[in-house]
Write a protein that holds these residues in place. Structure first.
Motif, PDB file in Angstrom:
ATOM      1  N   ILE A 224       4.547   5.616   2.484  1.00 16.74           N
ATOM      2  CA  ILE A 224       5.065   4.772   3.398  1.00 16.74           C
ATOM      3  C   ILE A 224       5.190   3.590   3.122  1.00 16.74           C
ATOM      4  CG2 ILE A 224       4.634   6.466   5.303  1.00 16.74           C
ATOM      5  CD1 ILE A 224       2.301   4.560   6.006  1.00 16.74           C
ATOM      6  N   PRO A 225       6.439   2.661   3.745  1.00 12.36           N
ATOM      7  CA  PRO A 225       6.508   1.503   3.323  1.00 12.36           C
ATOM      8  C   PRO A 225       5.271   0.340   3.400  1.00 12.36           C
ATOM      9  CG  PRO A 225       8.139   2.039   4.599  1.00 12.36           C
ATOM     10  CD  PRO A 225       7.180   3.266   4.696  1.00 12.36           C
ATOM     11  N   VAL A 226       4.349   0.549   4.218  1.00 10.73           N
ATOM     12  CA  VAL A 226       3.325  -0.252   4.109  1.00 10.73           C
ATOM     13  C   VAL A 226       2.204   0.158   3.040  1.00 10.73           C
ATOM     14  CG1 VAL A 226       1.882   1.306   5.791  1.00 10.73           C
ATOM     15  CG2 VAL A 226       1.431  -1.099   5.638  1.00 10.73           C
ATOM     16  N   ASN A 227       2.040   1.298   2.724  1.00  8.79           N
ATOM     17  CA  ASN A 227       1.478   1.542   1.524  1.00  8.79           C
ATOM     18  C   ASN A 227       1.954   1.238   0.254  1.00  8.79           C
ATOM     19  OD1 ASN A 227      -0.521   2.699   3.123  1.00  8.79           O
ATOM     20  ND2 ASN A 227      -0.039   4.749   2.782  1.00  8.79           N
ATOM     21  N   HIS A 228       3.448   1.308   0.217  1.00 11.01           N
ATOM     22  CA  HIS A 228       4.125   0.722  -1.077  1.00 11.01           C
ATOM     23  C   HIS A 228       3.870  -0.803  -1.080  1.00 11.01           C
ATOM     24  CE1 HIS A 228       5.979   4.587  -2.048  1.00 11.01           C
ATOM     25  NE2 HIS A 228       6.769   4.401  -1.023  1.00 11.01           N
ATOM     26  N   ARG A 229       3.940  -1.537  -0.133  1.00  7.46           N
ATOM     27  CA  ARG A 229       3.728  -2.913  -0.119  1.00  7.46           C
ATOM     28  C   ARG A 229       2.176  -3.124  -0.694  1.00  7.46           C
ATOM     29  NH1 ARG A 229       6.841  -2.904   4.447  1.00  7.46           N
ATOM     30  NH2 ARG A 229       4.806  -3.011   5.928  1.00  7.46           N
ATOM     31  N   ARG A 230       1.065  -2.464   0.251  1.00  3.72           N
ATOM     32  CA  ARG A 230      -0.285  -2.535  -0.466  1.00  3.72           C
ATOM     33  C   ARG A 230      -0.465  -2.257  -2.040  1.00  3.72           C
ATOM     34  NH1 ARG A 230      -3.022   2.811   1.116  1.00  3.72           N
ATOM     35  NH2 ARG A 230      -1.668   3.542  -0.619  1.00  3.72           N
ATOM     36  N   ASP A 231       0.177  -1.233  -2.254  1.00  6.36           N
ATOM     37  CA  ASP A 231       0.081  -0.957  -3.834  1.00  6.36           C
ATOM     38  C   ASP A 231       0.504  -2.127  -4.812  1.00  6.36           C
ATOM     39  OD1 ASP A 231      -1.040   1.288  -2.985  1.00  6.36           O
ATOM     40  OD2 ASP A 231       0.587   2.578  -3.195  1.00  6.36           O
ATOM     41  N   ARG A 232       1.894  -2.627  -4.305  1.00  7.41           N
ATOM     42  CA  ARG A 232       2.385  -3.718  -5.038  1.00  7.41           C
ATOM     43  C   ARG A 232       1.617  -4.953  -4.887  1.00  7.41           C
ATOM     44  NH1 ARG A 232       7.351  -1.511  -2.839  1.00  7.41           N
ATOM     45  NH2 ARG A 232       7.102  -3.214  -1.399  1.00  7.41           N
ATOM     46  N   ALA A 233       1.084  -5.187  -3.798  1.00 10.95           N
ATOM     47  CA  ALA A 233       0.287  -6.360  -3.754  1.00 10.95           C
ATOM     48  C   ALA A 233      -0.856  -6.357  -4.510  1.00 10.95           C
ATOM     49  CB  ALA A 233      -0.055  -6.631  -2.232  1.00 10.95           C
TER      50      ALA A 233
END
Length: 490
Positions: A224-233
């Motif tokens: 999900i988007p929030v997890n994609h952002r988490r992983d990139r961050a």
């Protein structure tokens, strides 16, 4: 007013803990066929459904109060394939805090943190390595090290509040979050990040923090988007920290911060920490401490400003210390602030940052309750120590619903009089919080400065816990009016 659907999600998560994760990872539930002792009273089926109105209208704490009063200090809630046994009080919780890793374990209950912090630390490594990392953290925050963090903390606090106007109104919950992140940047991460790239660091950190949500808790790797952002961050933030670590090592720059302690740490076999381990440990430590310190600070402010007698006592203590030491603040002077310490501790008793602590039963264990019952808990159960109820037990704390910091002062010391595990807001036993002293120190520095330099009044209503959050915090804004003034000495 009815609570949101998120409360239902939180409540079920508290009941199930990691039912879905456990189901996926184990594929089956292991039960112990040999258990001669009776099981704790159990809530399931229709009885569980009847609790839903209380969950929706009053929240998890009221529901747990009801079950504790009805069933005693140990009770089990069954939902689908999962059994969760809740423990209240020092007697029932002894196995929770003292049990060996072979008996009760954190196991894979916190697998959701692996994509947040990485596979090099925490629950991405084996238990022995995790214990070594815990030792690194504890040693970096022991009293001999804490002394060197006082001046940097003071500078951050003074600089932050210097930006306030002569008078105004602020949301202290927001202010404390911002300030504690600055302190973390200075004392934990170091000057390189704090002075050159702190804005970017904070943005990336918050994106990792947003990965802690109900969906990610149950399904840590769901795309999900929030997890994609988490992983990139996480990848970008680790890159920033790795560059700092490599720079220090190559140029032989030694700093007085926790990052340096991690760089210099060695395992029992003599090997040093890797760049990746150091970076992951710092992110983990900031996450572990920032939320709890921010919430404890906010509750302390709300409680103090809502109780004139306690506020007056804290102010009087500051007057005496000013008269004795003028404006000087150091580690020893902070240790003399017993009244302020008790005010913080009392707020944490009534409003603990972690409402519950969790373990997994690996083999049959026995629970003995205050009521004199002895129960057998089979492996496969989840154990939950209810911190939110443990600090409200009337046989330990007189008038537990009343904010009374004097209960922790000399002579009374209600928690010490009752014995170990009577105060668990910072954990206890084998998994006690290694950063407790650090947390108290930074909160005392903040409040010492506020009490000396501002007249404060709570202008919003006293907050309630926000059970819609994965980690509950004071609900809404905590609005406080301030006016600059210099507190005179006695």
């Amino acid at each position: 007013m009815a609570l949101t659907v998120s409360v239902m999600l939180f409540s079920l998560a508290l009941v199930l803990i990691t039912a879905v994760v456990a189901k996926i990872t184990s594929g089956r539930i292991i039960t112990d066929p040999v258990c001669a002792l009776p099981a704790p009273p159990e809530v399931k089926g229709i009885a569980l459904l009847r609790l839903l109105p209380t969950l929706f209208t009053e929240g998890p704490e009221a529901t747990m109060h009801y079950l504790h009063n009805k069933l005693g200090s140990a009770f089990t809630v069954s939902f689908l394939w999962k059994k969760t046994t809740f423990l209240v009080g020092q007697e029932a919780s002894a196995i929770f805090f003292q049990g060996l890793e072979s008996e009760v374990t954190q196991g894979n209950l916190f697998e959701f943190t692996v994509p947040m912090f990485g596979t090099e630390v925490g629950f991405g490594v084996d238990y022995a390595t995790r214990r070594e990392h815990t030792r690194f953290i504890v040693e970096s925050l022991k009293p001999s090290q804490l002394r060197s963090y006082v001046d940097p903390m003071l500078q951050e606090v003074e600089n932050y509040f210097a930006k306030w106007e002569e008078e105004g109104v602020v949301d202290l919950k927001y202010e404390f979050k911002e300030l504690l992140m600055l302190i973390s940047g200075r004392c934990l991460v170091g000057k390189e990040v704090r002075e050159k790239m702190f804005g970017q660091f904070c943005t990336l950190y918050h994106q990792i923090e947003e990965g802690l949500n109900f969906a990610s808790f149950m399904f840590p790797y769901i795309p999900i988007p929030v997890n994609h952002r988490r992983d990139r961050a996480r990848i970008k933030l680790r890159g920033i920290l790795s560059e700092v670590v490599r720079s220090r090592k190559s140029l032989n720059h030694v700093k007085e911060d926790v990052l340096q302690r991690f760089i210099d740490a060695t395992y029992k076999d003599g090997r040093g920490t890797t760049v990746e381990e150091v970076s992951a440990l710092i992110i983990t430590l900031i996450f572990a401490g920032k939320h709890s310190s921010a919430m404890t600070s906010t509750w302390t402010a709300a409680c103090l400003l809502d109780h004139a007698n306690s506020l007056d006592a804290a102010l009087e203590e500051q007057r005496k210390i000013i008269g004795k030491y003028k404006d000087k603040i150091d580690y020893n002077i902070l240790s003399e602030m017993g009244v302020l310490h008790s005010c913080i501790k009392e707020a944490a008793r009534m409003h603990p940052a972690p409402p519950a602590l969790v373990r997994q039963v690996k083999k049959h264990v026995t629970v003995r309750t205050k009521e004199g019952n002895e129960y057998g808990i089979s492996r496969g159960h989840t154990l939950v120590h209810l911190v939110m109820l443990n600090g409200l037990l009337p046989h330990i704390y007189k008038d537990p619903e009343v904010y009374d910091p004097d209960r922790f002062r000399p002579i009374r010391e209600e928690d010490k009089a009752a014995g170990k595990f009577s105060y668990t807001s910072f954990g206890a036993g084998r998994h006690a919080c290694g950063g407790e002293a650090y947390a108290y120190m930074q909160i005392k520095i903040i409040f010492s400065h506020l009490l000396r330099n501002f007249e404060l009044k709570l202008v919003s209503s006293f907050p309630k816990p926000d059970w819609t959050q994965f980690l509950p915090e004071p609900k809404g804004e905590v609005m406080v009016s301030y006016k600059r003034r210099r507190l005179p000495s006695d």
